[in-house]
Design a protein around this motif. Sequence first.
Motif, mmCIF file in Angstrom:
data_model
loop_
_atom_site.group_PDB
_atom_site.id
_atom_site.type_symbol
_atom_site.label_atom_id
_atom_site.label_comp_id
_atom_site.label_asym_id
_atom_site.label_seq_id
_atom_site.Cartn_x
_atom_site.Cartn_y
_atom_site.Cartn_z
ATOM 1 N N ILE A 187 7.776 0.024 24.524
ATOM 2 C CA ILE A 187 7.116 -0.105 25.835
ATOM 3 C C ILE A 187 6.996 1.142 26.429
ATOM 4 N N ASP A 188 8.091 2.017 26.299
ATOM 5 C CA ASP A 188 7.857 3.474 26.866
ATOM 6 C C ASP A 188 6.836 4.060 26.249
ATOM 7 N N THR A 189 6.768 4.137 24.824
ATOM 8 C CA THR A 189 5.517 4.611 24.270
ATOM 9 C C THR A 189 4.281 4.250 24.617
ATOM 10 N N MET A 190 3.896 2.949 24.816
ATOM 11 C CA MET A 190 3.032 2.220 25.491
ATOM 12 C C MET A 190 2.510 2.991 26.724
ATOM 13 N N LYS A 191 3.375 3.040 27.734
ATOM 14 C CA LYS A 191 3.508 3.574 29.033
ATOM 15 C C LYS A 191 2.761 5.110 28.775
ATOM 16 N N SER A 192 3.462 5.694 27.986
ATOM 17 C CA SER A 192 2.994 7.258 27.935
ATOM 18 C C SER A 192 1.556 7.393 27.263
ATOM 19 N N VAL A 193 1.336 6.674 26.595
ATOM 20 C CA VAL A 193 -0.032 6.914 25.855
ATOM 21 C C VAL A 193 -0.983 6.319 27.134
ATOM 22 N N VAL A 194 -0.785 5.238 27.536
ATOM 23 C CA VAL A 194 -1.880 4.718 28.635
ATOM 24 C C VAL A 194 -1.947 5.705 29.905
ATOM 25 N N ARG A 195 -0.784 6.273 30.331
ATOM 26 C CA ARG A 195 -0.938 7.261 31.369
ATOM 27 C C ARG A 195 -1.716 8.297 30.985
ATOM 28 N N GLU A 196 -1.650 8.955 29.820
ATOM 29 C CA GLU A 196 -2.126 10.148 29.369
ATOM 30 C C GLU A 196 -3.701 9.960 29.353
ATOM 31 N N ILE A 197 -4.115 8.871 28.287
ATOM 32 C CA ILE A 197 -5.448 8.882 28.018
ATOM 33 C C ILE A 197 -6.380 8.143 29.134
ATOM 34 N N SER A 198 -5.769 7.536 30.042
ATOM 35 C CA SER A 198 -6.612 7.053 31.279
ATOM 36 C C SER A 198 -6.416 7.902 32.541
ATOM 37 N N ALA A 199 -5.857 9.412 32.333
ATOM 38 C CA ALA A 199 -6.043 10.208 33.261
ATOM 39 C C ALA A 199 -7.437 10.694 33.605
ATOM 40 N N ASP A 200 -7.674 11.193 34.866
ATOM 41 C CA ASP A 200 -8.960 11.654 35.230
ATOM 42 C C ASP A 200 -9.490 12.738 34.384
ATOM 43 N N SER A 201 -8.421 13.663 33.989
ATOM 44 C CA SER A 201 -8.987 14.530 32.858
ATOM 45 C C SER A 201 -9.581 14.199 31.493
ATOM 46 N N TYR A 202 -9.367 12.822 31.259
ATOM 47 C CA TYR A 202 -10.162 12.384 29.932
ATOM 48 C C TYR A 202 -11.558 11.799 30.512
ATOM 49 N N GLU A 203 -11.791 11.905 31.804
ATOM 50 C CA GLU A 203 -13.081 11.699 32.214
ATOM 51 C C GLU A 203 -13.878 9.964 31.702
ATOM 52 N N GLY A 204 -12.830 9.209 31.397
ATOM 53 C CA GLY A 204 -13.265 7.850 30.982
ATOM 54 C C GLY A 204 -13.488 7.690 29.745
ATOM 55 N N ARG A 205 -13.355 8.671 28.846
ATOM 56 C CA ARG A 205 -13.517 8.593 27.260
ATOM 57 C C ARG A 205 -14.800 8.136 26.826
ATOM 58 N N ALA A 206 -15.991 8.657 27.282
ATOM 59 C CA ALA A 206 -17.151 8.344 26.798
ATOM 60 C C ALA A 206 -17.309 8.673 25.480
ATOM 61 N N PRO A 207 -18.046 8.286 24.359
ATOM 62 C CA PRO A 207 -18.542 8.876 23.122
ATOM 63 C C PRO A 207 -19.207 9.817 23.470
ATOM 64 N N GLY A 208 -19.062 10.921 22.764
ATOM 65 C CA GLY A 208 -19.968 12.197 22.809
ATOM 66 C C GLY A 208 -19.607 13.017 23.953
ATOM 67 N N SER A 209 -18.684 12.855 24.760
ATOM 68 C CA SER A 209 -18.034 13.712 25.888
ATOM 69 C C SER A 209 -16.941 14.553 25.398
ATOM 70 N N ALA A 210 -16.638 15.335 26.470
ATOM 71 C CA ALA A 210 -15.261 16.212 26.344
ATOM 72 C C ALA A 210 -14.151 15.176 26.379
ATOM 73 N N GLY A 211 -14.453 14.051 27.040
ATOM 74 C CA GLY A 211 -13.207 13.061 27.156
ATOM 75 C C GLY A 211 -13.039 12.509 25.691
ATOM 76 N N GLU A 212 -13.875 12.249 24.918
ATOM 77 C CA GLU A 212 -13.858 12.100 23.545
ATOM 78 C C GLU A 212 -13.041 13.036 22.922
#
Length: 552
Positions: free
Chosen positions: A33-58
């Motif tokens: 579960i610690d692995t899960m926490k670290s991944v969720v915390r990372e890719i849901s950060a504002d710096s990923y800008e919501g992970r839209a396809p075709g964006s810098a977040g992708e």
Amino acid sequence: MRRSFSLLSLALALSACATALDSGFTPAAPPSIDTMKSVVREISADSYEGRAPGSAGEDKTLAYLVQRFSALGLQPGNKGSWFQDVPLVEIAAKNVSLLTFTGGKTPVAAAYGREMVIGTYRTAQPHIVIKDSPVVFVGYGINAPEKGWNDYAGLDVKDKTVLILVNDPDYETASLTGPFNGRAMTYYGRWTYKYEEAARQGAAAAIIVHDTVPAAYGWNVVQSSWTGAQHVADSANGNADKSAAIGWIQKDKAAALMASAGLNLDSLTAAAKKRGFRAVPLPGIKAAVSFDNMIRKHSSKNVVALLPGKTRPDDYILYSAHWDHLGHCEKAPDGDDICNGAVDNATGVAALVAIAEANVRAGPSDRSQVFLAVTAEESGLLGSAYYGDHPLFPLNRTVGGVNIDAMQIWGPAHNVIVIGRGKSALDAYLDRALATQGRVASDEPTPEKGFYYRSDHFSFAKHGVPMLYFETGQDLVTGGQAAGAVAYKDYEEHRYHGPKDEYDPKWDWSGVQADLNLYHDVGRALANTTDWPNWTPADEFRAIRDKDRAGL
């Protein structure tokens, strides 16, 4: 009578999730579960800008996932590459005219947004014009030979506009029995199918009549989802074989149109529910609409990682989750406009990484395991659909798998809700895994909403591959059904597809751990058996699987 369950039994299940069951279930340490926490915390950060396809977040998301999968020692899944390119086209309708119907007692016009929405799948056509197009009411727009049902029988709709009802003819049935599974929606009831069939029939335009109950959502959802830029899959012919225009119209406008043609929408709808219905041309009525398309072609990516099997490496188990979310979206009151997608679906992607890590730690299984993080789920399952149409591993050698979408964080539950329970033999694998935790599987409370056809597992099911998908149940250990209902409602109203679906260090991860273990156990079991679980004999995907597996 509900099976007894306690926090102690849950704790025991979490610490020994892979208790030996039947063939294929082997003891192994649970995913972290610690692995899960670290991944969720990372890719849901504002710096990923919501992970839209075709964006810098992708770009950031892809790089991060490759780094995690590579560090585990997994292999790139596409001939030395971690990626499968998914050609997409962003289309935004501009300068949309009224949708007009002339030739009846009085002209009828529907305005874009509040009364109708319109768009196209055609990716090489900057201007769409529907003019003087005869209109035909085709009921539910279903052509199902195996059910003896064809709403297009004896009909030529080339260059015509078809009006279509949403859902299946028997959606109002209280039970789950009927020509189209009664209250439970089939794929024939989904709007995606209705546009596909209209295109196969040659229709110039396909317009679905919106009705809140059978659609399972209000007009506000249609309007917000269908206005603005849309992502569609590209093809060599620019989707020229699709209808030029597709869209929705408000029910009251459709009723006014029928009245103008001397017909009655309610009477036609009642007739369309009965076997033997024949389409009804609207006498003298012609449709017209036009709009420009702002078109941007780009390539997004699926991420594919492989853990080769040790004794049957040419058999494959598939784990899927979508990495994308909505990017920038409508602002919250505090000005936040990033849809972070922490629950939906950073949790699913994090589960992929944690399950892959656990399998590497346990050592290779007999069969190969594929970890697939797909793009553009939020745009209509486009990444998984592309993989289904262009598989990197043969689908007739893909045993089955699990799809993970939006794991919930409000604590442990006595049950899980299986989306599409009773469709395949994978249910038995889940039941055995649940037994180790003292939990149970529950049917969907709202099968009429067709959730089975609204997440990535469906893209593989369409090609005959059995996939398991479940959600955390609402019967919570603390507070029962009442607490579960409150938690679900709170998420849907305040965070789902909004800027506040953000990582929270105060989340209760115990329920996530329990569900994570289930996904891991089912996948590991499939990877270590010689079984080929199939769809139930009457299921809509059984014939596809049987044909695909014939002769192997």
